[in-house]
Design a protein around this motif. Structure first.
Motif, PDB file in Angstrom:
ATOM      1  N   LEU A 198       0.813  -1.223   0.000  1.00 17.93           N
ATOM      2  CA  LEU A 198       0.000   0.000   0.000  1.00 17.93           C
ATOM      3  C   LEU A 198       0.840   1.264   0.000  1.00 17.93           C
ATOM      4  O   LEU A 198       0.474   2.266  -0.632  1.00 17.93           O
ATOM      5  CB  LEU A 198      -0.929   0.009   1.219  1.00 17.93           C
ATOM      6  CG  LEU A 198      -2.024  -1.042   1.260  1.00 17.93           C
ATOM      7  CD1 LEU A 198      -2.740  -1.005   2.611  1.00 17.93           C
ATOM      8  CD2 LEU A 198      -3.016  -0.837   0.120  1.00 17.93           C
ATOM      9  N   TYR A 199       1.949   1.251   0.726  1.00 20.86           N
ATOM     10  CA  TYR A 199       2.748   2.480   0.928  1.00 20.86           C
ATOM     11  C   TYR A 199       4.246   2.207   0.764  1.00 20.86           C
ATOM     12  O   TYR A 199       5.033   2.464   1.683  1.00 20.86           O
ATOM     13  CB  TYR A 199       2.495   3.041   2.322  1.00 20.86           C
ATOM     14  CG  TYR A 199       1.055   3.291   2.674  1.00 20.86           C
ATOM     15  CD1 TYR A 199       0.402   4.455   2.249  1.00 20.86           C
ATOM     16  CD2 TYR A 199       0.336   2.398   3.454  1.00 20.86           C
ATOM     17  CE1 TYR A 199      -0.921   4.707   2.585  1.00 20.86           C
ATOM     18  CE2 TYR A 199      -0.983   2.633   3.802  1.00 20.86           C
ATOM     19  CZ  TYR A 199      -1.610   3.784   3.363  1.00 20.86           C
ATOM     20  OH  TYR A 199      -2.916   4.019   3.705  1.00 20.86           O
ATOM     21  N   PRO A 200       4.694   1.711  -0.374  1.00 22.93           N
ATOM     22  CA  PRO A 200       6.139   1.440  -0.525  1.00 22.93           C
ATOM     23  C   PRO A 200       6.988   2.699  -0.436  1.00 22.93           C
ATOM     24  O   PRO A 200       8.149   2.636  -0.024  1.00 22.93           O
ATOM     25  CB  PRO A 200       6.220   0.803  -1.922  1.00 22.93           C
ATOM     26  CG  PRO A 200       5.009   1.316  -2.642  1.00 22.93           C
ATOM     27  CD  PRO A 200       3.943   1.417  -1.598  1.00 22.93           C
ATOM     28  N   ASP A 201       6.416   3.862  -0.794  1.00 16.84           N
ATOM     29  CA  ASP A 201       7.155   5.120  -0.772  1.00 16.84           C
ATOM     30  C   ASP A 201       7.178   5.763   0.609  1.00 16.84           C
ATOM     31  O   ASP A 201       7.842   6.781   0.811  1.00 16.84           O
ATOM     32  CB  ASP A 201       6.558   6.106  -1.776  1.00 16.84           C
ATOM     33  CG  ASP A 201       5.068   6.330  -1.542  1.00 16.84           C
ATOM     34  OD1 ASP A 201       4.402   5.390  -1.060  1.00 16.84           O
ATOM     35  OD2 ASP A 201       4.566   7.428  -1.843  1.00 16.84           O
ATOM     36  N   CYS A 202       6.440   5.194   1.566  1.00 18.49           N
ATOM     37  CA  CYS A 202       6.404   5.732   2.933  1.00 18.49           C
ATOM     38  C   CYS A 202       7.084   4.794   3.922  1.00 18.49           C
ATOM     39  O   CYS A 202       6.860   4.906   5.130  1.00 18.49           O
ATOM     40  CB  CYS A 202       4.958   5.964   3.365  1.00 18.49           C
ATOM     41  SG  CYS A 202       4.024   7.084   2.294  1.00 18.49           S
ATOM     42  N   GLY A 203       7.875   3.883   3.428  1.00 22.49           N
ATOM     43  CA  GLY A 203       8.547   2.938   4.319  1.00 22.49           C
ATOM     44  C   GLY A 203       7.670   1.784   4.752  1.00 22.49           C
ATOM     45  O   GLY A 203       7.981   1.110   5.735  1.00 22.49           O
ATOM     46  N   GLY A 204       6.564   1.531   4.020  1.00 20.50           N
ATOM     47  CA  GLY A 204       5.649   0.481   4.422  1.00 20.50           C
ATOM     48  C   GLY A 204       6.267  -0.897   4.489  1.00 20.50           C
ATOM     49  O   GLY A 204       5.785  -1.758   5.221  1.00 20.50           O
ATOM     50  N   VAL A 339      11.566   7.723  -1.090  1.00 21.81           N
ATOM     51  CA  VAL A 339      10.524   8.339  -0.288  1.00 21.81           C
ATOM     52  C   VAL A 339       9.865   9.462  -1.065  1.00 21.81           C
ATOM     53  O   VAL A 339      10.549  10.289  -1.679  1.00 21.81           O
ATOM     54  CB  VAL A 339      11.096   8.891   1.034  1.00 21.81           C
ATOM     55  CG1 VAL A 339       9.995   9.522   1.857  1.00 21.81           C
ATOM     56  CG2 VAL A 339      11.769   7.773   1.822  1.00 21.81           C
ATOM     57  N   CYS A 340       8.534   9.483  -1.042  1.00 21.69           N
ATOM     58  CA  CYS A 340       7.785  10.578  -1.652  1.00 21.69           C
ATOM     59  C   CYS A 340       8.069  11.876  -0.931  1.00 21.69           C
ATOM     60  O   CYS A 340       8.288  11.882   0.276  1.00 21.69           O
ATOM     61  CB  CYS A 340       6.289  10.259  -1.606  1.00 21.69           C
ATOM     62  SG  CYS A 340       5.223  11.598  -2.158  1.00 21.69           S
ATOM     63  N   ALA A 341       8.051  12.986  -1.627  1.00 18.94           N
ATOM     64  CA  ALA A 341       8.351  14.279  -1.006  1.00 18.94           C
ATOM     65  C   ALA A 341       7.311  14.653   0.034  1.00 18.94           C
ATOM     66  O   ALA A 341       7.585  15.373   0.984  1.00 18.94           O
ATOM     67  CB  ALA A 341       8.429  15.376  -2.056  1.00 18.94           C
TER      68      ALA A 341
END
Length: 343
Positions: A198-204, A339-341
């Motif tokens: 669900l959130y690979p760009d948020c460290g999921g 990581v997303c900005a």
């Protein structure tokens, strides 16, 4: 890896709303920003930045340094003197406590070829744009057992720490002894496979610590929660009960974005079901109507993300040693993730 805390000091207009021990000192130009968001300031405009005097800084640092010691003392006393009403909830988390839909989603997420599209078919997308999802997490019998234990503890003469500085009523699960047996396996075995998709760009996929607590809303106690954002990469919020009306969650945009609270999305609680969202998503709770509402909240943290950028001060963290998980930072560098900005 040993855990650390960012030395961010957040004083000024929202100092009393800190719900975590994050502080950072800038001797030449001390900055302060609201913790968990800005209940008043967000409604009025941009984040407030002020310059507290040296005495305020020192007092706040000293206060926060006492928090860990006080929490450890409470935990030790509870461990030695408290007699649970439901000892079974302290057993290592079993599949029987988890909703079949949650087990199925976690199982799919660990299967070969699992992808986001397939996972989304197994849960409810509350908002695709805001990336907010919902699915059953805990069974009704386990919610009832956990509530019985929490109410028994609430009525005991044991010392109790506030869940955070926005909520006055509830329980810190690590002080009660439920972290290792309940929350850690929930994070490691079930939540991380889901959040990795669900959130690979948020460290999921790199969750390595958490902060878990239960909050209570009732007449004569806390009835609502102001707009805020969490000291977490991701947050899971599970409604435990009891019977209640009102108290819906509402969500704005990410706290860094312009017009973050324009047209908030309201989401009703469903007992046993969990809502997953990014920690930086502005959110709050509408006033409770009747009854009592208890929610399990887990702040999910990934040091691979927060070691690069503190989610509360939006700067590279300046670390000090802390007990337990601290604020989820580490001195040893975990694998780097994209990581997303805006997270």
């Amino acid at each position: 890896m040993s855990k650390r805390t960012c030395k961010v000091l957040r004083a000024g207009p929202g100092a009393g709303m800190l719900s975590y021990r994050t502080y950072r000192k800038h001797p030449a130009q001390p900055r302060v920003c609201q913790p968990q968001g800005l209940p008043a300031a967000v409604r009025r405009g941009p984040i407030l930045v002020t310059r507290p005097c040296a005495t305020q800084l020192e007092q706040e640092v000293e206060r926060r340094q006492r928090l860990g010691q006080e929490s450890a003392a409470r935990k030790a006393l509870i461990s030695s003197s408290y007699h649970p009403a439901r000892p079974d909830v302290y057993n290592t988390l079993q599949d029987e406590a988890l909703a079949p839909e949650f087990l199925a989603a976690a199982e799919y997420s660990t299967s070969p070829g699992a992808d986001l599209e397939g996972l989304l078919q197994r849960l409810e997308t509350v908002s695709g744009a805001k990336r907010i999802y919902r699915l059953p997490v805990l069974t009704a019998p386990f919610c009832q057992a956990l509530l019985q234990e929490l109410e028994h503890f609430e009525q005991s003469d044991m010392p109790k720490g506030r869940p955070n500085t926005m909520n006055n009523y509830g329980v810190l699960l690590h002080e009660l002894g439920l972290d290792e047996q309940l929350v850690t396996p929930l994070r490691e075995r079930f939540l991380q496979p889901l959040t990795a998709l669900l959130y690979p760009d948020c460290g999921g996929g790199w969750l390595d610590s958490h902060r878990a607590f239960v909050v209570k809303y009732a007449p004569g106690q806390d009835r609502e929660l102001g707009c805020h954002y969490d000291n977490a990469e991701l947050t899971l919020n599970v409604a435990l009960g009891k019977a209640f009306t009102g108290g819906a969650l509402y969500f704005g945009g990410l706290f860094q974005a312009p017009s973050a609270l324009a047209r908030p999305l309201e989401v009703e609680h469903v007992v046993g079901q969990g809502i997953v969202h990014r920690g930086g998503q502005l959110h709050g709770a509408r006033p409770l109507g009747t009854g009592e509402r208890w929610n399990l909240v887990i702040w999910l943290r990934a040091s691979a993300v927060r070691n690069r950028l503190c989610p509360m001060c939006c700067r590279k963290p300046d670390l000090v040693d802390d007990e337990g998980f601290g604020d989820g930072f580490t001195r040893e560098e975990p694998p780097v993730v994209d990581v997303c900005a805006l997270t």
